[in-house]
Design an enzyme around this catalytic site. Structure first.
Site, PDB file in Angstrom:
ATOM      1  NE  ARG A 148      -3.434  -2.753   0.288  1.00 49.25           N
ATOM      2  CZ  ARG A 148      -3.981  -3.481   1.262  1.00 49.25           C
ATOM      3  NH1 ARG A 148      -3.343  -3.693   2.387  1.00 49.25           N
ATOM      4  NH2 ARG A 148      -5.165  -4.027   1.081  1.00 49.25           N
ATOM      5  CG  ASP A 177      -2.960  -5.752  -1.222  1.00 49.29           C
ATOM      6  OD1 ASP A 177      -4.051  -5.622  -1.803  1.00 49.29           O
ATOM      7  OD2 ASP A 177      -2.849  -6.204  -0.070  1.00 49.29           O
ATOM      8  CG  HIS A 248      -6.015  -8.239  -1.314  1.00 46.73           C
ATOM      9  ND1 HIS A 248      -6.216  -6.926  -0.966  1.00 46.73           N
ATOM     10  CD2 HIS A 248      -6.791  -8.963  -0.482  1.00 46.73           C
ATOM     11  CE1 HIS A 248      -7.083  -6.865   0.044  1.00 46.73           C
ATOM     12  NE2 HIS A 248      -7.456  -8.090   0.355  1.00 46.73           N
ATOM     13  CG  ASP A 314      -6.319 -11.231   2.435  1.00 47.98           C
ATOM     14  OD1 ASP A 314      -5.563 -11.699   1.547  1.00 47.98           O
ATOM     15  OD2 ASP A 314      -6.293 -10.035   2.764  1.00 47.98           O
ATOM     16  CD  GLU A 315      -9.973  -8.048   3.229  1.00 45.08           C
ATOM     17  OE1 GLU A 315     -10.574  -7.441   4.120  1.00 45.08           O
ATOM     18  OE2 GLU A 315      -8.954  -7.579   2.663  1.00 45.08           O
ATOM     19  CD1 TRP A 381      -7.509 -12.781   8.237  1.00 44.22           C
ATOM     20  CD2 TRP A 381      -8.273 -10.715   8.599  1.00 44.22           C
ATOM     21  NE1 TRP A 381      -8.392 -12.481   7.224  1.00 44.22           N
ATOM     22  CE2 TRP A 381      -8.879 -11.212   7.420  1.00 44.22           C
ATOM     23  CE3 TRP A 381      -8.596  -9.426   9.014  1.00 44.22           C
ATOM     24  CZ2 TRP A 381      -9.791 -10.475   6.659  1.00 44.22           C
ATOM     25  CZ3 TRP A 381      -9.509  -8.681   8.254  1.00 44.22           C
ATOM     26  CH2 TRP A 381     -10.096  -9.211   7.095  1.00 44.22           C
ATOM     27  CE1 TYR A 406      -4.907  -8.022  11.490  1.00 40.22           C
ATOM     28  CE2 TYR A 406      -6.044  -6.576   9.950  1.00 40.22           C
ATOM     29  CZ  TYR A 406      -5.524  -7.814  10.271  1.00 40.22           C
ATOM     30  OH  TYR A 406      -5.615  -8.836   9.361  1.00 40.22           O
ATOM     31  CG  ASP A 408      -4.555  -1.051  10.207  1.00 44.12           C
ATOM     32  OD1 ASP A 408      -4.568  -1.903  11.125  1.00 44.12           O
ATOM     33  OD2 ASP A 408      -5.300  -1.128   9.204  1.00 44.12           O
ATOM     34  CD1 TRP A 456      -3.434  -4.764   8.405  1.00 42.53           C
ATOM     35  CD2 TRP A 456      -2.763  -5.237   6.336  1.00 42.53           C
ATOM     36  NE1 TRP A 456      -3.505  -6.132   8.241  1.00 42.53           N
ATOM     37  CE2 TRP A 456      -3.096  -6.449   6.980  1.00 42.53           C
ATOM     38  CE3 TRP A 456      -2.308  -5.298   5.008  1.00 42.53           C
ATOM     39  CZ2 TRP A 456      -2.996  -7.695   6.356  1.00 42.53           C
ATOM     40  CZ3 TRP A 456      -2.205  -6.530   4.386  1.00 42.53           C
ATOM     41  CH2 TRP A 456      -2.551  -7.717   5.052  1.00 42.53           C
ATOM     42  CD  GLU A 458      -4.920  -0.407   3.888  1.00 42.08           C
ATOM     43  OE1 GLU A 458      -4.175  -0.439   4.899  1.00 42.08           O
ATOM     44  OE2 GLU A 458      -5.680  -1.347   3.584  1.00 42.08           O
TER      45      GLU A 458
HETATM   46  C1  ACM Z   1      -6.444  -8.894   6.070  1.00 39.38           C
HETATM   47  O1  ACM Z   1      -6.445  -8.049   6.952  1.00 39.38           O
HETATM   48  N1  ACM Z   1      -7.121  -8.695   4.962  1.00 39.38           N
HETATM   49  C2  ACM Z   1      -5.714 -10.128   6.202  1.00 39.38           C
END
Ligand code: ACM
Length: 541
Positions: A148, A177, A248, A314-315, A381, A406, A408, A456, A458
């Site tokens: 990011r 990502d 991602h 993920d996601e 997570w 986390y 962030d 993370w 961002e």
């Molecule tokens: C994540 O926070 N998407 C692993």
């Protein structure tokens, strides 16, 4: 002494100190060469002391050894430090334990031992003490998202040094990502030519109206990676690389449009994403994609000796797969029920592929959906649930629930917090985090390999922002990962806070731009830049 993370046992031999001076020699036993090199380089720079070679019998000597008796009592990562009027002896259960002991020794010398050059007139002394210590968990991790926002190589090397100072030993390197691809892959040059930069960047959370209207990018050459891995290894840190698939992946698709769902969208029109969130542009479940990523992983295995290789997972939004005739044909061909089955097939392919090469797959807890191959491990997570399910099913897990670790997420509830997102997670919240889910049976608990904090990036546009979010909470996390509890729930936060006053001075000497206990300094604020401060709701960064 105020050591962080707190050692298992500390005993003062007496009230006095043992001076270290220009005449103090270093006796280096078998297995101690690496720590001796680090000590001469790092402590030598801070103190100006030469630590000249000496044999073990002299009186003004710091002895380093690896001792089978310590291995037996404290394990390979354990150590015993004895400082007596007649000299100091640091014995490791293995080379790693010896190195962790040297980190304790550095803290005992005082905050100026964390500088890169000696201050005039300083003297150096160690308290007369016996410390016996060993870690609670074998996986004490930090994940850094360099996709990011890119962190240049020098910054990564610095973070490895900061991890070592906190006895953390796994660096989870989130290299790819939607917003960037950060590792050179020789056979696919466009991954970095195209995928490693974007022309502008959302400034703040995606709710923000602001844009940073300048190109952002960067990547590590394969030699940079080799240097990073070697620097980590000298500090007994394993680098676990992550290539995030099948979601991602927009940066990779921007570089090689055939990797995307070309029967659903015009992937040639995609660029590296300039905004935050979860991109719908995921990899196509085709043989071409599998072969392409086998090529990526082949180069990766040459660079990273780690047993574990992280494949993300993920996601992965499934909308394009729902609409793609190619993906639907694959679902039918495989005989799986739905798109989750397709994702399980994709991850399972790389589990088999990595296992055949003597490695182990690890992925985010979504990889449990649709079934997971037996040898694979899970980064839990989305709370504890994934970790519990994985451990019950016999998988190894690394606990990193977003509700606790986390980094962030904002660390206080004030209007001054820069770009506040997610849950409020204070220093004390992180300190009180318990990685082992209480519902696991004694037979399941060993599946918890350990824990990691995730950074993370961002809303962290530079190293100062990463420092601010990461520290001081990483110090609390290090104690969670290293120091065994006397009994569940029995962490003494008041004592930790007291020790933190010494630790802040160490972080100052290291040049870490942590969040002060009183709140951000004026230049650490980001007035007018929107975050997404939600309490009690999944933050969905
Ligand atoms: C994540 O926070 N998407 C692993």
């Amino acid at each position: 002494m105020d050591v962080i993370p707190e050692p298992a046992r500390t005993h003062r031999h007496g009230p006095g100190f043992r001076e270290l001076g220009p005449g103090t020699g270093l006796s280096v036993g078998k297995g101690a060469d690496g720590t001796a090199r680090w000590l001469r380089g790092t402590l030598g720079a801070a103190t100006g002391l030469p630590f000249a070679p000496a044999d073990g019998d002299g009186d003004d000597v710091l002895r380093l050894s690896v001792d089978p008796a310590v291995t037996g009592e404290l394990g390979a990562e354990g150590y015993r430090l004895d400082v007596l009027p007649t000299g100091a002896h640091l014995a490791g259960g293995g080379p790693a334990g010896l190195f962790w002991g040297a980190q304790t020794l550095r803290q005992l010398l005082g905050p100026d031992a964390f500088r890169r050059a000696p201050l005039p007139g300083r003297t150096w002394r160690l308290p007369l003490v016996r410390i016996e210590d060993s870690p609670r968990f074998g996986w004490r991790g930090l994940m850094l998202d360099v996709a990011r926002h890119f962190m240049p190589k020098e910054g990564v090397l610095r973070y490895l040094d900061l991890m070592a100072a906190h006895k953390l030993n796994v660096f989870h390197f989130h290299l790819t990502d939607d917003q960037g691809w950060r590792v050179e892959i020789e056979r696919y040059p466009r991954l970095t030519e195209v995928g490693s930069w974007r022309s502008r960047t959302k400034f703040g959370h995606r709710a923000s109206e602001l844009w940073e209207e300048k190109p952002h990018g960067g990547f590590y050459t394969q030699d940079d990676i080799r240097e990073i891995v070697a620097h980590a290894a000298e500090r007994h840190i394993t680098v676990v690389p992550e290539i995030d698939v099948p979601g991602h992946s927009q940066a990779a698709i921007a570089a090689y449009p055939e990797l995307g769902n070309t029967d659903v969208i015009d992937t040639t029109s995609l660029s590296v994403w300039d905004n935050w969130g979860i991109s719908p542009n995921v990899l196509a479940p085709t043989d071409n994609t599998l072969r392409f990523y086998e090529g990526v992983f082949e180069e990766l295995l040459e660079l990273f000796p780690s047993e574990f290789i992280h494949v993300g997972g993920d996601e992965c939004l499934k909308d394009q797969w729902r609409r793609s005739p190619t993906a639907q044909a694959r679902i039918a061909e495989l005989g799986v029920t739905d798109e989750d089955g397709l994702q399980a097939w994709f991850i399972g392919h790389f589990d088999t592929w990595l296992s055949a090469r003597g490695r182990r797959l690890i992925g985010w807890d979504e990889i449990l959906e649709g079934g997971l191959a037996p040898g694979a491990a899970v980064s839990s997570w989305r709370g504890y649930a994934g970790g519990v399910a994985a451990a019950r099913a016999g998988h190894d897990v690394v606990m990193c629930p977003e509700q606790y670790v986390y980094l962030d997420h904002r660390q206080a509830d004030g209007a001054d917090e820069p770009v506040p997102i997610g849950y409020v997670r204070t220093l004390e919240d992180v300190y009180r985090f318990e990685p082992v889910p209480p519902e696991l049976t004694p037979e399941q608990v060993p599946h918890v390999l350990g824990t990691q904090a995730n950074v993370w990036t961002e809303v962290m546009e530079d190293q100062g922002r990463v420092d601010y979010q990461t520290f001081p909470r990483l110090a609390a996390f290090a104690e969670v990962a290293w120091t065994s509890l006397p009994a569940p729930g029995e962490r003494d936060f008041a004592d930790f806070e007291r020790r933190m006053s010494a630790h802040y001075r160490r972080l100052d000497a290291l040049g870490v731009a942590y969040r002060p206990p009183t709140g951000p300094r004026p230049w650490q604020r980001r007035p007018g830049v929107l975050g997404r401060p939600i309490e009690g709701t999944p933050p969905n960064r």
